[in-house]
Design a protein around this motif. Sequence first.
Motif, PDB file in Angstrom:
ATOM      1  N   VAL A 124       1.202  -1.344   0.082  1.00  0.00           N
ATOM      2  CA  VAL A 124       0.025  -0.209  -0.289  1.00  0.00           C
ATOM      3  C   VAL A 124       1.051   1.199   0.111  1.00  0.00           C
ATOM      4  O   VAL A 124       1.889   1.322   0.851  1.00  0.00           O
ATOM      5  N   ARG A 125       0.566   2.525  -0.816  1.00  0.00           N
ATOM      6  CA  ARG A 125       1.550   3.024  -0.716  1.00  0.00           C
ATOM      7  C   ARG A 125       0.690   3.834   0.263  1.00  0.00           C
ATOM      8  O   ARG A 125      -0.025   4.047   0.823  1.00  0.00           O
ATOM      9  N   LEU A 126       2.346   4.756   0.652  1.00  0.00           N
ATOM     10  CA  LEU A 126       2.335   5.559   2.119  1.00  0.00           C
ATOM     11  C   LEU A 126       1.096   6.715   1.967  1.00  0.00           C
ATOM     12  O   LEU A 126       0.751   7.025   2.700  1.00  0.00           O
ATOM     13  N   ASP A 127       0.721   7.493   0.352  1.00  0.00           N
ATOM     14  CA  ASP A 127       0.134   8.601   0.297  1.00  0.00           C
ATOM     15  C   ASP A 127      -0.938   8.090   0.105  1.00  0.00           C
ATOM     16  O   ASP A 127      -1.670   9.256   0.667  1.00  0.00           O
ATOM     17  N   GLU A 128      -1.428   7.047  -0.286  1.00  0.00           N
ATOM     18  CA  GLU A 128      -2.742   6.415   0.059  1.00  0.00           C
ATOM     19  C   GLU A 128      -2.896   6.726   0.951  1.00  0.00           C
ATOM     20  O   GLU A 128      -4.605   6.894   1.804  1.00  0.00           O
ATOM     21  N   LEU A 129      -2.255   6.210   1.221  1.00  0.00           N
ATOM     22  CA  LEU A 129      -2.690   5.709   3.253  1.00  0.00           C
ATOM     23  C   LEU A 129      -2.722   7.370   3.873  1.00  0.00           C
ATOM     24  O   LEU A 129      -3.816   7.258   5.256  1.00  0.00           O
ATOM     25  N   LEU A 130      -1.942   7.436   3.648  1.00  0.00           N
ATOM     26  CA  LEU A 130      -2.047   8.948   4.315  1.00  0.00           C
ATOM     27  C   LEU A 130      -2.969  10.088   3.282  1.00  0.00           C
ATOM     28  O   LEU A 130      -4.094  10.608   4.737  1.00  0.00           O
ATOM     29  N   ALA A 131      -3.916  10.011   2.922  1.00  0.00           N
ATOM     30  CA  ALA A 131      -4.722  10.525   1.943  1.00  0.00           C
ATOM     31  C   ALA A 131      -6.037  10.209   2.835  1.00  0.00           C
ATOM     32  O   ALA A 131      -6.700  10.646   3.377  1.00  0.00           O
ATOM     33  N   ASP A 132      -6.064   8.948   3.198  1.00  0.00           N
ATOM     34  CA  ASP A 132      -6.801   7.427   3.204  1.00  0.00           C
ATOM     35  C   ASP A 132      -7.060   8.530   5.098  1.00  0.00           C
ATOM     36  O   ASP A 132      -8.545   8.419   5.226  1.00  0.00           O
ATOM     37  N   TYR A 133      -5.741   8.444   5.667  1.00  0.00           N
ATOM     38  CA  TYR A 133      -6.193   9.052   7.032  1.00  0.00           C
ATOM     39  C   TYR A 133      -6.725  10.216   7.623  1.00  0.00           C
ATOM     40  O   TYR A 133      -8.109  10.887   8.028  1.00  0.00           O
ATOM     41  N   HIS A 134      -6.394  11.127   6.116  1.00  0.00           N
ATOM     42  CA  HIS A 134      -7.027  12.922   6.013  1.00  0.00           C
ATOM     43  C   HIS A 134      -9.167  12.604   5.496  1.00  0.00           C
ATOM     44  O   HIS A 134      -9.441  13.518   6.241  1.00  0.00           O
ATOM     45  N   LEU A 137     -10.609  10.061   6.480  1.00  0.00           N
ATOM     46  CA  LEU A 137     -11.517   9.679   7.936  1.00  0.00           C
ATOM     47  C   LEU A 137     -11.248  10.831   9.048  1.00  0.00           C
ATOM     48  O   LEU A 137     -12.576  10.562   9.429  1.00  0.00           O
ATOM     49  N   LYS A 138     -10.521  11.332   9.057  1.00  0.00           N
ATOM     50  CA  LYS A 138     -10.751  12.349  10.248  1.00  0.00           C
ATOM     51  C   LYS A 138     -11.452  13.335   9.775  1.00  0.00           C
ATOM     52  O   LYS A 138     -12.234  14.316  10.677  1.00  0.00           O
ATOM     53  N   ALA A 139     -11.582  13.902   8.786  1.00  0.00           N
ATOM     54  CA  ALA A 139     -12.831  14.764   8.238  1.00  0.00           C
ATOM     55  C   ALA A 139     -13.499  14.795   8.720  1.00  0.00           C
ATOM     56  O   ALA A 139     -14.528  15.353   8.636  1.00  0.00           O
ATOM     57  N   ASP A 140     -14.229  13.450   8.113  1.00  0.00           N
ATOM     58  CA  ASP A 140     -15.283  12.363   7.885  1.00  0.00           C
ATOM     59  C   ASP A 140     -16.071  12.672   9.207  1.00  0.00           C
ATOM     60  O   ASP A 140     -17.265  13.004   9.777  1.00  0.00           O
ATOM     61  N   ALA A 141     -15.183  12.075  10.325  1.00  0.00           N
ATOM     62  CA  ALA A 141     -15.007  12.139  11.726  1.00  0.00           C
ATOM     63  C   ALA A 141     -15.337  13.492  12.988  1.00  0.00           C
ATOM     64  O   ALA A 141     -16.536  13.937  13.389  1.00  0.00           O
ATOM     65  N   GLU A 142     -14.881  14.936  11.761  1.00  0.00           N
ATOM     66  CA  GLU A 142     -15.157  16.035  11.839  1.00  0.00           C
ATOM     67  C   GLU A 142     -16.059  16.891  11.940  1.00  0.00           C
ATOM     68  O   GLU A 142     -17.105  16.778  12.465  1.00  0.00           O
ATOM     69  N   GLU A 143     -16.394  16.300  10.476  1.00  0.00           N
ATOM     70  CA  GLU A 143     -18.035  16.158  10.515  1.00  0.00           C
ATOM     71  C   GLU A 143     -19.358  15.669  10.286  1.00  0.00           C
ATOM     72  O   GLU A 143     -19.481  16.926  11.291  1.00  0.00           O
ATOM     73  N   GLU A 144     -19.082  14.779  11.238  1.00  0.00           N
ATOM     74  CA  GLU A 144     -20.069  13.853  12.003  1.00  0.00           C
ATOM     75  C   GLU A 144     -20.119  14.307  12.656  1.00  0.00           C
ATOM     76  O   GLU A 144     -21.468  14.490  13.381  1.00  0.00           O
ATOM     77  N   ARG A 145     -19.637  15.405  14.015  1.00  0.00           N
ATOM     78  CA  ARG A 145     -19.182  15.942  14.887  1.00  0.00           C
ATOM     79  C   ARG A 145     -19.938  17.452  15.051  1.00  0.00           C
ATOM     80  O   ARG A 145     -20.829  17.625  16.439  1.00  0.00           O
ATOM     81  N   LYS A 146     -19.346  17.575  14.101  1.00  0.00           N
ATOM     82  CA  LYS A 146     -20.283  18.713  13.785  1.00  0.00           C
ATOM     83  C   LYS A 146     -22.066  18.704  13.535  1.00  0.00           C
ATOM     84  O   LYS A 146     -22.617  20.059  14.348  1.00  0.00           O
TER      85      LYS A 146
END
Length: 300
Positions: free
Chosen positions: A14-24, A26-35
């Motif tokens: 798995v490419r690290l840049d793709e993994l990092l993009a997935d992480y960001h 997921l983080k953005a989705d979680a933040e939007e869900e909290r909002k």
Amino acid sequence: MSNPDTILVDEQPVRLDELLADYHKLKADAEEERKQEKKAVRRFKREEELKPYQAELIKMQQYLEKTRTRMIILFEGRDAAGKGGTIRRVTRYMNEKHYRVVALGKPTDEQKTQWFFQKYVTQCPRGGEVVLFDRSWYNRAVVEPIFGFCSDEEYENFMIGCPGFEKDLVRQGTILVKLYFSVTKEEQARRFERRKNDPLRQWKLSEIDVQAQDRWDDFTQQKYEMLKRTNTTHAPWTTIRSNDKHKARLNAMRVILNSVPYERLNPDLDFVPDPTVVISGSRDLELMEAQLLQQGKFVG
């Protein structure tokens, strides 16, 4: 030789840049869900805050029914000022048999030949009924002259006849409440933009709405003339500053409840309108005249 830009996940590279993009993501989705959760909680709390006043409106309605008193509430104001949302909250728990919301469309050819107030008179309440006008005869004071839907003579006849018409309503026992919902130009623009982009709100956007920002000063001038000539002791205007929709709804309920001499359901409830939200028509007129003087636009 392994690629330093990839790692093995379940034995798959798995490419690290793709993994990092997935992480960001997921983080953005979680933040939007909290909002969204916070917004839902805030919305729930606001609706709960209205409920004691909605209970009072039921008690008020019972008084009107018992005494066979007629009541008219006019909801006027700029486009996107929150009239419809307030009407929905006011009537949410009321007895449907004893109130009506009236929003009249364009006059028919027959109505154009009648006395101007005739189509509104036919919608007036019977004893024990509340009629809420989502825009009223005051279309002729503001919207119609701006867009050329009436002649100068028709406008002038209305402005002369309106105070007498309302005085007669009140003299014969009708409780008349006139609410004008006011927003800033910036807030109106924000709400229009939301209507354009929200498929659940697009139906609210009319051709006149589109021109409302461009004709802002014209609406201001017509509002000033309306207050100057129709804010009377027997039928005064009340201005509701509605940039904050929740405060506008709550305080509009207070104004309505204070206009009827019914016995309070909960005397400990705060019935005093917020002076930062609710101002009298006379005070609004004074403020407008001061602004016009400062801007060098006051002409009389």
